[in-house]
Each structure stands twice: as C-alpha cells, then as structure tokens.
Design an enzyme around this catalytic site. Sequence first.
Site, PDB file in Angstrom:
ATOM      1  N   THR A 157       0.840  -1.193   0.000  1.00  0.00           N
ATOM      2  CA  THR A 157       0.000   0.000   0.000  1.00  0.00           C
ATOM      3  C   THR A 157       0.880   1.250   0.000  1.00  0.00           C
ATOM      4  O   THR A 157       2.080   1.173   0.278  1.00  0.00           O
ATOM      5  CB  THR A 157      -0.927   0.016   1.224  1.00  0.00           C
ATOM      6  OG1 THR A 157      -0.126   0.013   2.420  1.00  0.00           O
ATOM      7  CG2 THR A 157      -1.843  -1.199   1.239  1.00  0.00           C
ATOM      8  N   GLU A 159      -5.591  -4.058  -1.959  1.00  0.00           N
ATOM      9  CA  GLU A 159      -6.057  -5.311  -1.365  1.00  0.00           C
ATOM     10  C   GLU A 159      -6.969  -6.103  -2.294  1.00  0.00           C
ATOM     11  O   GLU A 159      -7.175  -7.304  -2.088  1.00  0.00           O
ATOM     12  CB  GLU A 159      -6.801  -5.016  -0.058  1.00  0.00           C
ATOM     13  CG  GLU A 159      -5.904  -4.502   1.069  1.00  0.00           C
ATOM     14  CD  GLU A 159      -5.676  -3.002   1.048  1.00  0.00           C
ATOM     15  OE1 GLU A 159      -5.169  -2.463   2.052  1.00  0.00           O
ATOM     16  OE2 GLU A 159      -5.997  -2.348   0.017  1.00  0.00           O
ATOM     17  N   LYS A 181     -16.680  15.423  10.760  1.00  0.00           N
ATOM     18  CA  LYS A 181     -17.785  15.411  11.717  1.00  0.00           C
ATOM     19  C   LYS A 181     -17.840  16.760  12.419  1.00  0.00           C
ATOM     20  O   LYS A 181     -17.008  17.081  13.262  1.00  0.00           O
ATOM     21  CB  LYS A 181     -17.633  14.284  12.732  1.00  0.00           C
ATOM     22  CG  LYS A 181     -18.935  13.993  13.476  1.00  0.00           C
ATOM     23  CD  LYS A 181     -18.912  12.671  14.204  1.00  0.00           C
ATOM     24  CE  LYS A 181     -20.302  12.306  14.708  1.00  0.00           C
ATOM     25  NZ  LYS A 181     -20.322  10.993  15.407  1.00  0.00           N
ATOM     26  N   TRP A 230     -22.222  14.502   9.877  1.00  0.00           N
ATOM     27  CA  TRP A 230     -21.197  14.129   8.910  1.00  0.00           C
ATOM     28  C   TRP A 230     -21.235  15.043   7.688  1.00  0.00           C
ATOM     29  O   TRP A 230     -22.307  15.376   7.174  1.00  0.00           O
ATOM     30  CB  TRP A 230     -21.374  12.682   8.452  1.00  0.00           C
ATOM     31  CG  TRP A 230     -21.110  11.659   9.514  1.00  0.00           C
ATOM     32  CD1 TRP A 230     -22.013  10.842  10.123  1.00  0.00           C
ATOM     33  CD2 TRP A 230     -19.840  11.325  10.091  1.00  0.00           C
ATOM     34  NE1 TRP A 230     -21.399  10.031  11.039  1.00  0.00           N
ATOM     35  CE2 TRP A 230     -20.055  10.304  11.046  1.00  0.00           C
ATOM     36  CE3 TRP A 230     -18.538  11.802   9.909  1.00  0.00           C
ATOM     37  CZ2 TRP A 230     -19.039   9.748  11.804  1.00  0.00           C
ATOM     38  CZ3 TRP A 230     -17.515  11.254  10.659  1.00  0.00           C
ATOM     39  CH2 TRP A 230     -17.752  10.232  11.587  1.00  0.00           C
TER      40      TRP A 230
END
Length: 537
Positions: free
Chosen positions: A177, A322, A431, A436
């Site tokens: 990654t 992944e 937030k 949100w």
Amino acid sequence: MAGFQLNLRSILWRTRYFPKSEIMSRQEEGLFRYTYRDFIERVHRFASALKDLGIKPGDRVSTFAWNNYRHLELYFAIPCYGAVLHTVNIRLSEDDIAYILNHAGSACVCVDPDLVPIIEAVAPKLTTVKSYIVLDDTVPETSLKPVMAYEDLIRGGDSSFVFEDLDEQSAAGMCYTSATTGRPKGVIYTHRGLYLHAMALGLVDSMGICELDTLLPVVPMFHVNSWGIPFAGIWMGSNLVLPGRRPHAEDILGLIESEKATFAAAAVTVGIDMLGVLRQKPYDISSLRALMLGGQATPKAVMKEYLERYGVPIFTAWGATESAPIATTVHIKRHQQGLTYDEKLDIRIRQGIPVPGIEIKVVGINKQTVPWDDQEIGEIYVRGPWVAQSYYNDERSKDSFEDGWWKSGDMATVDEEGVLHLVDRAKDLIKSGGEWISSVNLENELMAHPYVLEASVVAAPHEKWLERPVAFVVLRSEAPKELRPEDLKKEFATWLGRKFAKWWVPDDFIFVEEIPRTGAGKFNKRLLRERVAGGLN
C-alpha cells in the site's frame, strides 16, 4: 476440468496466437516498437537468466521501474518462472522503500537506469538483496554490487526455456500500500487471483478489454499491477502503448493521437491535467472508446467535459491494493438506457456494482448491512477470489480483515439498484457538530465551478464544532485575474450553498499553486490536514 491450474503461464501461452500484435514503449530516444513474437522470446530468455542467477521459485524479485517494455517482460518472466513479481512504488520515501524491500525479503532488484540513485541510497540498509539488474543495454557507473545489465542477460538467455506448471495458489505478485498512514502494508497476489482478475477485465460490463484494443495504461506498473491491464491486455492480444518515464499530460495525449489508443487508464488527477492541456492545445483523442479514471471519485464536471467536448465517456470503478485492484465497475443497465443524459451521468459518477466474482456489503455503525436507500452510510466490506485475506507478515491484519472480508475503510451509501456511492474515506469524513460532511461531495461540486481546476477538502480543528471543512483550491488559468481572494471565496461559498446546507460550506478557501499527491497519484490529504492542524483563526 479438475486439476487444471489457473496461472499466468497459461496467459502467456495464449500470446502465440497474436504474433503480430504490437507493444509500443515511449523511450528517451523515441517510440520503441516490437511484436508479441519478439516479446515472448525475450520473456523466456530472461526467465532462464533468473535460473542461472540462482533465483529460486518463491524468491521475491523486485522491480523499480516505469511503464516500459522491459518492465512488461518482467511482469511475465518473473512469475511464470515461479518467482514473485514484487513491484515497488518509486514515489515512496527512501525509508519506506528500504522497509518494503527488507520486509518482502527481496532477493534481486531490477531498476530503470534513471532510478539507480534511489536504490544506491537505500542499498546499505538492505538485508536480503543479493543482486541488482539495471534495465538497460549497459550498467552505468554505480556503487551497486553485484550488478549486471538486463540486455546482457537477455542475450545470454535461452529462448526455448520451458516454464514448469505452477500451483495456482502460489504467490505470483506482491505489492505494498502507498503508506498514507503508517508503514506500507504488503499484499500477496496468487496466480489464480491474477488470472481471474484479468478475465474479469475482459468482460463487456467491466473494461471490455479485447484484441481490437490499443491500450494505454498510464496508471503505474509500479503500483497494483497497473490495475491489471498488462495481464488482461497481453492475454487478449491487444496492442499496448507504454508511456515510459515521467509522462506528462502532453505526452499522454500525443500517444493517444499518434497510436490511436482506444482505451486509456489514469488517475483522476492525470485526467484533470489532460483536460487542462486540451483546453489550450487541440489533440485528436477521438480514437478512445473510453478513458478510465480512478484513485478517487471523478467529478461530474470532468466527465461532462470529456463527453460533450471530445465524445469520450469516462469509465469509473472502485478498488484498492487489497483487491488487485478492481472490485466494482459502472455501467448503464438495460432498463436505464432511456434515461436522460444528466441522469446517466449521475449513475456514472458513482462507483458501480461488484464485478462478477466479487461480493460486497456495506456495514453500518450497528454492524448490520445498510439498507439500499442511498441514505445510511457504512463501510465497504469486500471478498472474492482476488481479494487479500490478510497482509503479509503484518499484525495490522486483525484490524482490516474479518471472517473472510476485507474492511476497506471507504464509506459509502447504496441506492435501490445496489450501486455504490463513495462518500469518503473513513478518516476523511468531517464530523462537525455531530453531523457528517462528505469531503468528496464538496470537492466534486467545487471542481464543477468554471474557475476551479482542482479542489481538496479536509477537516480543521474547531473549538466549538470540533471539526470544520476547509477547501484547498487550484484556480484555472482562465479565472479572472481582477477578482480578489475575498471575492473568490464568496463566489465559491455561494456556489456550494446552492446545493448544500449552510453548515456544509467550508469555513475557508485556501488558494494554492498545486495540491500535493500521494505515491498513488491521489490528493495527499494527510499533508493538507497538517497545514490546518492548528485550526482556523
């Protein structure tokens, strides 16, 4: 039939049916061009050289290279021999590169000549590397030892070298990654996984890669296998155009025009750069049946401009290291064909449905799958034959994998058709006052403004609301020069206020020359968050 092994050797075997298909590679001296017939011979030669060097099946052979024809040969010679193709991201820090090579247990590093200084710098820290191969005709002056030239190995290799059959569950590839948080994490790709992933890319409702295509993978071969396009393209017999060292938007557009590319794939940021060039200088990109953009959500304004001005549809997908990486793709279903132009665009800006072979669920805060109402937000979980089951030798696996599912960290809603809408990375959601705010939605709307080239929104600490959104903005060259920053900020706040609630509108707009990128070409929000870590006045 039971016992038949799904491996990359089988993909390479099929190339014999396309001896005249071509591979074009942008080099410093011009465009290098050769056929599949020559490619196959060189792959066999290098595989035999690996054996002569003492490389054993299962050994990690690392590549540190651009998208070019020699790198493509390594994509097949290394795993078909039985070793593991370990692509290393050249854009990472030297410290992370050394960590990756040591953690993987690399036995050999194959490096492009212009990247040799980076490997020289990390070589004293490497504990398992036994040899270095410079991907060129000769070896430059270097401190690397022992070192040899790739072309010398090719000349001394055996073109009749026979590949042994390989267990489909054995490791074929390895990628890490891009280290946006913590150390990079390693992912192993099996032969079976890469085989099935490449097959999925040939399906009409995913990328539809076929023999008639001329493919231009701009997405780097040093990260997540260039989205699997080299494997799928070679299998189907497509022509391939490889953009070479440090390709700029002008180079990419020139290759599309000169080689009549039919399908190109690049990061969203590259697609935006290409649009910027096209506005200033005409290039003929009419040969493209599609341009696939990924790495982050594609703004609707970008899709609209490509389609309306150049007749090029933008393909979107979703995935990650992944998932090798493609997990979902977007297409317009049968009953949606009669929708209006704008309604179809609203579907295309989403992340689509799982490609055949992949299963997905979106899990809410109560650990239950969210309803298909496009309202409730949850984390995307993924499983399938090419999706990782764990990270390589990494205790962080326990935080990211659960009962066979990979927990992506991406937050999304799902509409009544099951189509994903990526809201944000979990760490990028803002937030504010207990509510949100999606940075992705704000970015997409900002980049629809005629004055905005690029925009990235992050959270800044706030004494009362805990977090408030802040937008970093790169202006287009055609933005009126007489407008003061204060005027532009009011303009953008008004623009966003027409679509979003007042409390969604960023508290500040910070104008920058460019937005930093990660090693995978995405906007580097970690660096932007650091800039506003002290909060806003």
